[in-house]
Scaffold this motif. Structure first.
Motif, mmCIF file in Angstrom:
data_model
loop_
_atom_site.group_PDB
_atom_site.id
_atom_site.type_symbol
_atom_site.label_atom_id
_atom_site.label_comp_id
_atom_site.label_asym_id
_atom_site.label_seq_id
_atom_site.Cartn_x
_atom_site.Cartn_y
_atom_site.Cartn_z
ATOM 1 N N ARG A 9 7.191 -16.446 9.254
ATOM 2 C CA ARG A 9 6.137 -16.584 8.020
ATOM 3 C C ARG A 9 6.680 -17.181 6.784
ATOM 4 O O ARG A 9 7.849 -17.022 6.394
ATOM 5 N N GLY A 10 5.613 -17.940 6.354
ATOM 6 C CA GLY A 10 6.067 -18.706 4.919
ATOM 7 C C GLY A 10 6.674 -19.955 4.824
ATOM 8 O O GLY A 10 7.145 -20.322 3.829
ATOM 9 N N GLN A 12 7.816 -23.892 5.679
ATOM 10 C CA GLN A 12 7.100 -25.374 5.735
ATOM 11 C C GLN A 12 7.438 -25.652 7.261
ATOM 12 O O GLN A 12 8.562 -26.033 7.613
ATOM 13 N N ARG A 21 2.588 -25.425 5.002
ATOM 14 C CA ARG A 21 3.143 -24.223 4.710
ATOM 15 C C ARG A 21 2.290 -22.876 5.463
ATOM 16 O O ARG A 21 1.175 -22.973 5.310
ATOM 17 N N ASP A 23 2.371 -19.638 9.100
ATOM 18 C CA ASP A 23 2.911 -18.757 9.906
ATOM 19 C C ASP A 23 2.807 -19.251 11.442
ATOM 20 O O ASP A 23 1.822 -19.872 11.723
ATOM 21 N N ARG A 37 -2.015 -17.139 7.930
ATOM 22 C CA ARG A 37 -1.210 -15.664 7.725
ATOM 23 C C ARG A 37 -1.208 -14.925 9.003
ATOM 24 O O ARG A 37 -2.330 -14.915 9.713
ATOM 25 N N GLU A 46 10.991 -13.877 7.710
ATOM 26 C CA GLU A 46 10.566 -14.502 6.607
ATOM 27 C C GLU A 46 11.349 -15.924 6.488
ATOM 28 O O GLU A 46 12.408 -15.808 6.227
ATOM 29 N N ASP A 48 10.422 -18.299 3.728
ATOM 30 C CA ASP A 48 9.863 -18.890 2.450
ATOM 31 C C ASP A 48 10.935 -19.680 2.139
ATOM 32 O O ASP A 48 12.544 -19.194 2.037
#
Length: 493
Positions: A9-10, A12, A21, A23, A37, A46, A48
């Motif tokens: 998730r999250g 690039q 960006r 998931d 999402r 995660e 990010d």
């Protein structure tokens, strides 16, 4: 019950055709969703602040290759076997540490022997590792029995590429033997991959250097200057064009050879060019070090000059060189089994040449290429994952982030600065030629078929979990149907 086994998730997500960006949802080891999402997953990673890249595909690497040992002196019916130091277990760890998830490595052939027994043996060795894997079949002795009986059996098992050497004793083929391999490959629908250097010219130049007392490791580069690579590349392409057989030229080190490929591509010939990190990161001057130290940097073709690095990057940007592999061919520096196997004072001719490069491949190319603005992130993805997978017939399963592909991913910190050390490489070899080199960009996790196999440098895959990747026929390597005068002695099946 969750819809997905894993959600990344999250991050690039870089597909080779832009980034977004989003998931990624994984089920049963495959990518089944790419969405804004994803929440309903049994496990979540995660990402990010990270890039999410396809797991690297290294289509040229030598792992646990058996070689003949002492056959001539024993006279045994079967030669004793020695095996290079890098096992499939250690190679897997090193590859995962560097963000690579799939490899294509080499089944040997020994002169005087066939290939089927070697295939069976090598398949069993590879099954003990953690990498997903496919094979090239080396052909060093293309006898009637080998080419007409055994090679078709190996191809039927899913080995879809034949490797030939135009140099090295005892591997090299003469032109007639090379033509024999080309015609059989065309008949069976295989790719031919070629090590292009002129055997006779290298031998002649080596003898002249030794006569003049030029024996140190640095003279390895003198023995095989760019002209011997350029000549062999031209010849390899010309004979392949004569037969109408697609080929890939391995480990191009200089623009002279790349230009031969570019000229053939402009004529429509199906020829592809590959290069390696050593040809944009090392130079011939690295072999000019005190004592035996220069042996650490010996590989073939030899590293060139810093000026040549710029020309190789230009050939990469032009698309002439469209695959970057490691050519991991590793020999330890200390001890008596690797670089010193013929003594610490061996002349350059007798020093095993080849360098380790699994874990360093992606970080070096990302740092020298993307971080320094020489290539785009899309280029990086294509060079190190998508194109090698396509050319080897592993796509769309490998080398890309797409619904239906295997969930092979590298989570990448594009700003992390790392100084390369041998410990970070996690291979079986006692050195890295890139010791002390600083790179910008580093894999923080590697995922193979939905399983986290490396996180923060710690490899956590289980031995024996790698899968064999059989390859069937595919259009990319289909002959053009163009031969001189329309004469076709080897019809394509």
């Amino acid at each position: 019950m969750p819809d997905y086994d894993l959600a990344v998730r999250g991050g690039q997500v870089a597909t080779g055709f832009g980034t977004a960006r989003c998931d990624i949802g994984v089920k049963d080891g495959r990518i089944v969703a790419i969405a804004e999402r994803i929440t309903d997953a049994a496990r979540t990673i995660e990402a990010d602040g990270l890039l999410v890249l396809p797991g690297g595909v290294d289509s040229h690497c030598h792992i646990e290759e058996p070689s003949r040992g002492g056959y001539a002196s024993t006279g045994a019916a079967e030669p004793p076997v020695t095996v290079n130091e890098e096992s499939f277990a250690t190679a897997s760890a090193s590859a995962f540490a560097g963000g690579t998830t799939s490899v294509v490595c080499f089944i040997p052939q020994w002169k005087g022997f066939g290939v089927w027994d070697r295939y069976v043996d090598y398949r069993a060795r590879a099954a003990k590792g953690m990498l997903d894997h496919s094979f090239h079949q080396i052909i060093s002795d293309p006898t009637d029995a080998v080419m007409d009986e055994e090679v078709p059996r190996v191809v039927a098992e899913g080995v879809r590429s034949l490797k030939v050497f135009l140099t090295y004793e005892p591997l090299h083929l003469n032109d007639a033997q090379y033509l024999r391999v080309l015609t059989k490959a065309r008949e069976l629908g295989c790719l031919v991959t070629v090590h292009c250097e002129n055997y006779e010219a290298i031998n002649w130049r080596t003898q002249e250097l030794l006569k003049h007392g030029m024996t140190a490791p640095k003279y390895h580069a003198w023995a095989r200057p760019p002209i011997v690579e350029r000549e062999a590349t031209h010849r390899a392409i010309a004979l392949a064009e004569l037969v109408d057989q697609p080929i890939q030229v391995f480990h191009v080190s200089c623009a002279e050879a790349a230009e031969e490929i570019a000229r053939a591509q402009a004529r429509g010939v199906k020829v592809w060019g590959e290069t390696c990190p050593q040809y944009v990161a090392l130079t011939a001057a690295d072999m000019d070090r005190p004592g035996f130290e220069g042996a650490k940097f010996m590989c073939s073709p030899a590293p060139r000059t810093k000026e040549e690095h710029a020309r190789i990057w230009e050939m990469i940007r032009r698309g002439t060189l469209d695959v970057i592999s490691s050519d991991h061919c590793a020999f330890s520096f200390e001890g008596d089994k690797g670089k010193r196997s013929n003594g610490a004072n061996a002349v350059f001719r007798d020093i095993p040449n080849g360098i380790p490069g699994f874990a360093a491949r992606l970080p070096i190319i990302f740092s020298e290429g993307v971080s320094k603005g020489r290539i785009s992130l899309d280029d990086f993805v294509r060079l190190t994952a998508t194109q090698p997978a396509r050319l080897m017939g592993l796509a769309p399963r490998k080398g890309m982030i797409a619904v239906g592909a295997d969930a092979d991913l590298a989570l990448w910190d594009p700003t992390k600065k790392v100084t390369l050390t041998n410990a970070l490489m996690q291979h079986a070899i006692d050195y890295t030629p890139y010791e002390g080199m600083e790179v910008t960009g580093w894999p923080v996790a590697t995922i193979r078929r939905g399983e986290v196999v490396m996180r923060d440098g710690k490899v956590q895959a289980e031995p024996g979990t790698g899968r064999f990747l059989p390859r069937g026929p595919y259009d990319m390597i289909r002959p053009r149907g163009i031969t001189p005068d329309g004469f076709d002695p080897a019809p394509f099946r």
